[in-house]
Design a protein around this motif. Structure first.
Motif, PDB file in Angstrom:
ATOM      1  N   ALA A  19      -7.351   4.709  18.484  1.00  0.00           N
ATOM      2  CA  ALA A  19      -6.289   5.219  17.627  1.00  0.00           C
ATOM      3  C   ALA A  19      -4.929   5.009  18.282  1.00  0.00           C
ATOM      4  CB  ALA A  19      -6.518   6.702  17.337  1.00  0.00           C
ATOM      5  N   ALA A  20      -4.840   5.299  19.565  1.00  0.00           N
ATOM      6  CA  ALA A  20      -3.582   5.100  20.293  1.00  0.00           C
ATOM      7  C   ALA A  20      -3.206   3.628  20.328  1.00  0.00           C
ATOM      8  CB  ALA A  20      -3.703   5.657  21.705  1.00  0.00           C
ATOM      9  N   ARG A  21      -4.192   2.764  20.522  1.00  0.00           N
ATOM     10  CA  ARG A  21      -3.914   1.328  20.577  1.00  0.00           C
ATOM     11  C   ARG A  21      -3.393   0.814  19.233  1.00  0.00           C
ATOM     12  NH1 ARG A  21      -2.664   0.282  25.381  1.00  0.00           N
ATOM     13  NH2 ARG A  21      -2.050  -1.627  24.366  1.00  0.00           N
ATOM     14  N   LEU A  22      -3.832   1.426  18.124  1.00  0.00           N
ATOM     15  CA  LEU A  22      -3.307   1.034  16.817  1.00  0.00           C
ATOM     16  C   LEU A  22      -1.792   1.216  16.779  1.00  0.00           C
ATOM     17  CD1 LEU A  22      -5.844   2.460  14.202  1.00  0.00           C
ATOM     18  CD2 LEU A  22      -5.236   0.062  14.555  1.00  0.00           C
ATOM     19  N   VAL A  23      -1.318   2.300  17.340  1.00  0.00           N
ATOM     20  CA  VAL A  23       0.125   2.556  17.364  1.00  0.00           C
ATOM     21  C   VAL A  23       0.814   1.608  18.339  1.00  0.00           C
ATOM     22  CG1 VAL A  23       1.903   4.261  17.934  1.00  0.00           C
ATOM     23  CG2 VAL A  23      -0.155   4.975  16.721  1.00  0.00           C
ATOM     24  N   ILE A  24       0.275   1.512  19.538  1.00  0.00           N
ATOM     25  CA  ILE A  24       0.919   0.736  20.594  1.00  0.00           C
ATOM     26  C   ILE A  24       0.919  -0.763  20.276  1.00  0.00           C
ATOM     27  CG2 ILE A  24       0.736   0.055  23.023  1.00  0.00           C
ATOM     28  CD1 ILE A  24      -0.451   2.945  23.502  1.00  0.00           C
ATOM     29  N   ASP A  25      -0.214  -1.280  19.860  1.00  0.00           N
ATOM     30  CA  ASP A  25      -0.354  -2.729  19.662  1.00  0.00           C
ATOM     31  C   ASP A  25       0.271  -3.232  18.370  1.00  0.00           C
ATOM     32  OD1 ASP A  25      -1.722  -2.786  22.060  1.00  0.00           O
ATOM     33  OD2 ASP A  25      -3.707  -2.844  21.128  1.00  0.00           O
ATOM     34  N   THR A  26       0.277  -2.400  17.336  1.00  0.00           N
ATOM     35  CA  THR A  26       0.773  -2.879  16.039  1.00  0.00           C
ATOM     36  C   THR A  26       2.218  -2.488  15.776  1.00  0.00           C
ATOM     37  OG1 THR A  26       0.073  -0.918  14.805  1.00  0.00           O
ATOM     38  CG2 THR A  26      -1.547  -2.720  15.031  1.00  0.00           C
ATOM     39  N   GLY A  27       2.730  -1.502  16.526  1.00  0.00           N
ATOM     40  CA  GLY A  27       4.097  -1.062  16.295  1.00  0.00           C
ATOM     41  C   GLY A  27       4.243  -0.146  15.090  1.00  0.00           C
ATOM     42  N   ARG A  28       3.114   0.257  14.502  1.00  0.00           N
ATOM     43  CA  ARG A  28       3.171   1.171  13.366  1.00  0.00           C
ATOM     44  C   ARG A  28       3.557   2.555  13.870  1.00  0.00           C
ATOM     45  NH1 ARG A  28      -2.483   0.651  10.899  1.00  0.00           N
ATOM     46  NH2 ARG A  28      -1.677   2.155   9.424  1.00  0.00           N
ATOM     47  N   THR A  29       4.036   3.378  12.966  1.00  0.00           N
ATOM     48  CA  THR A  29       4.447   4.720  13.364  1.00  0.00           C
ATOM     49  C   THR A  29       3.224   5.602  13.600  1.00  0.00           C
ATOM     50  OG1 THR A  29       4.535   5.601  11.112  1.00  0.00           O
ATOM     51  CG2 THR A  29       6.551   4.550  11.963  1.00  0.00           C
ATOM     52  N   ILE A  30       3.445   6.603  14.436  1.00  0.00           N
ATOM     53  CA  ILE A  30       2.384   7.563  14.697  1.00  0.00           C
ATOM     54  C   ILE A  30       1.967   8.237  13.403  1.00  0.00           C
ATOM     55  CG2 ILE A  30       1.917   9.795  15.796  1.00  0.00           C
ATOM     56  CD1 ILE A  30       3.506   8.737  18.233  1.00  0.00           C
ATOM     57  N   LYS A  31       2.929   8.611  12.579  1.00  0.00           N
ATOM     58  CA  LYS A  31       2.623   9.287  11.317  1.00  0.00           C
ATOM     59  C   LYS A  31       1.762   8.413  10.410  1.00  0.00           C
ATOM     60  CE  LYS A  31       4.335  11.953   7.462  1.00  0.00           C
ATOM     61  NZ  LYS A  31       3.008  12.066   6.949  1.00  0.00           N
ATOM     62  N   ALA A  32       2.103   7.140  10.296  1.00  0.00           N
ATOM     63  CA  ALA A  32       1.344   6.243   9.414  1.00  0.00           C
ATOM     64  C   ALA A  32      -0.106   6.113   9.879  1.00  0.00           C
ATOM     65  CB  ALA A  32       2.004   4.868   9.361  1.00  0.00           C
ATOM     66  N   VAL A  33      -0.295   5.930  11.169  1.00  0.00           N
ATOM     67  CA  VAL A  33      -1.655   5.789  11.694  1.00  0.00           C
ATOM     68  C   VAL A  33      -2.405   7.119  11.580  1.00  0.00           C
ATOM     69  CG1 VAL A  33      -3.035   5.277  13.745  1.00  0.00           C
ATOM     70  CG2 VAL A  33      -1.038   3.865  13.205  1.00  0.00           C
ATOM     71  N   ALA A  34      -1.723   8.214  11.891  1.00  0.00           N
ATOM     72  CA  ALA A  34      -2.366   9.531  11.801  1.00  0.00           C
ATOM     73  C   ALA A  34      -2.837   9.814  10.382  1.00  0.00           C
ATOM     74  CB  ALA A  34      -1.399  10.617  12.268  1.00  0.00           C
ATOM     75  N   ASP A  35      -2.002   9.515   9.401  1.00  0.00           N
ATOM     76  CA  ASP A  35      -2.392   9.720   8.002  1.00  0.00           C
ATOM     77  C   ASP A  35      -3.602   8.857   7.644  1.00  0.00           C
ATOM     78  OD1 ASP A  35      -0.316  11.523   7.657  1.00  0.00           O
ATOM     79  OD2 ASP A  35       0.993  10.094   6.607  1.00  0.00           O
ATOM     80  N   GLU A  36      -3.616   7.643   8.143  1.00  0.00           N
ATOM     81  CA  GLU A  36      -4.712   6.716   7.831  1.00  0.00           C
ATOM     82  C   GLU A  36      -6.044   7.179   8.421  1.00  0.00           C
ATOM     83  OE1 GLU A  36      -5.886   2.298   9.256  1.00  0.00           O
ATOM     84  OE2 GLU A  36      -3.875   2.513   8.418  1.00  0.00           O
ATOM     85  N   ILE A  37      -6.022   7.697   9.651  1.00  0.00           N
ATOM     86  CA  ILE A  37      -7.282   8.061  10.306  1.00  0.00           C
ATOM     87  C   ILE A  37      -7.627   9.536  10.150  1.00  0.00           C
ATOM     88  CG2 ILE A  37      -7.128   6.154  11.941  1.00  0.00           C
ATOM     89  CD1 ILE A  37      -6.292   8.182  14.091  1.00  0.00           C
ATOM     90  N   GLY A  38      -6.725  10.314   9.558  1.00  0.00           N
ATOM     91  CA  GLY A  38      -7.037  11.702   9.248  1.00  0.00           C
ATOM     92  C   GLY A  38      -6.865  12.683  10.390  1.00  0.00           C
ATOM     93  N   VAL A  39      -5.863  12.448  11.238  1.00  0.00           N
ATOM     94  CA  VAL A  39      -5.550  13.411  12.295  1.00  0.00           C
ATOM     95  C   VAL A  39      -4.085  13.814  12.172  1.00  0.00           C
ATOM     96  CG1 VAL A  39      -7.283  12.468  13.875  1.00  0.00           C
ATOM     97  CG2 VAL A  39      -4.927  11.681  14.039  1.00  0.00           C
TER      98      VAL A  39
END
Length: 72
Positions: A19-39
């Motif tokens: 999950a952290a790598r999704l943010v770091i590697d893709t440059g997406r926002t924490i909020k966007a990734v969090a919403d996608e994975i449900g945390v």
């Protein structure tokens, strides 16, 4: 008074890292990734910070810095 019987969710270290790598590697926002994975964004933010700390190379100190520390 009503009690809340919500179970605390737990996540594997692998899930947190991915999950952290999704943010770091893709440059997406924490909020966007969090919403996608449900945390919660705050939770994912902690995971991202931990992953960044774990992957940063150790700071190498100069001889002068070491000598100054030893003198103290």
């Amino acid at each position: 008074m009503e009690t809340m019987n919500r179970k605390r969710r737990s996540f594997t270290p692998e899930f947190k890292k991915e999950a952290a790598r999704l943010v770091i590697d893709t440059g997406r926002t924490i909020k966007a990734v969090a919403d996608e994975i449900g945390v919660k964004p705050q939770t994912l933010g902690r995971w991202v910070e931990a992953e960044r700390q774990a992957t940063q190379p150790a700071k190498r100190r100069t001889v002068e810095e070491l000598e100054a520390e030893n003198a103290r």
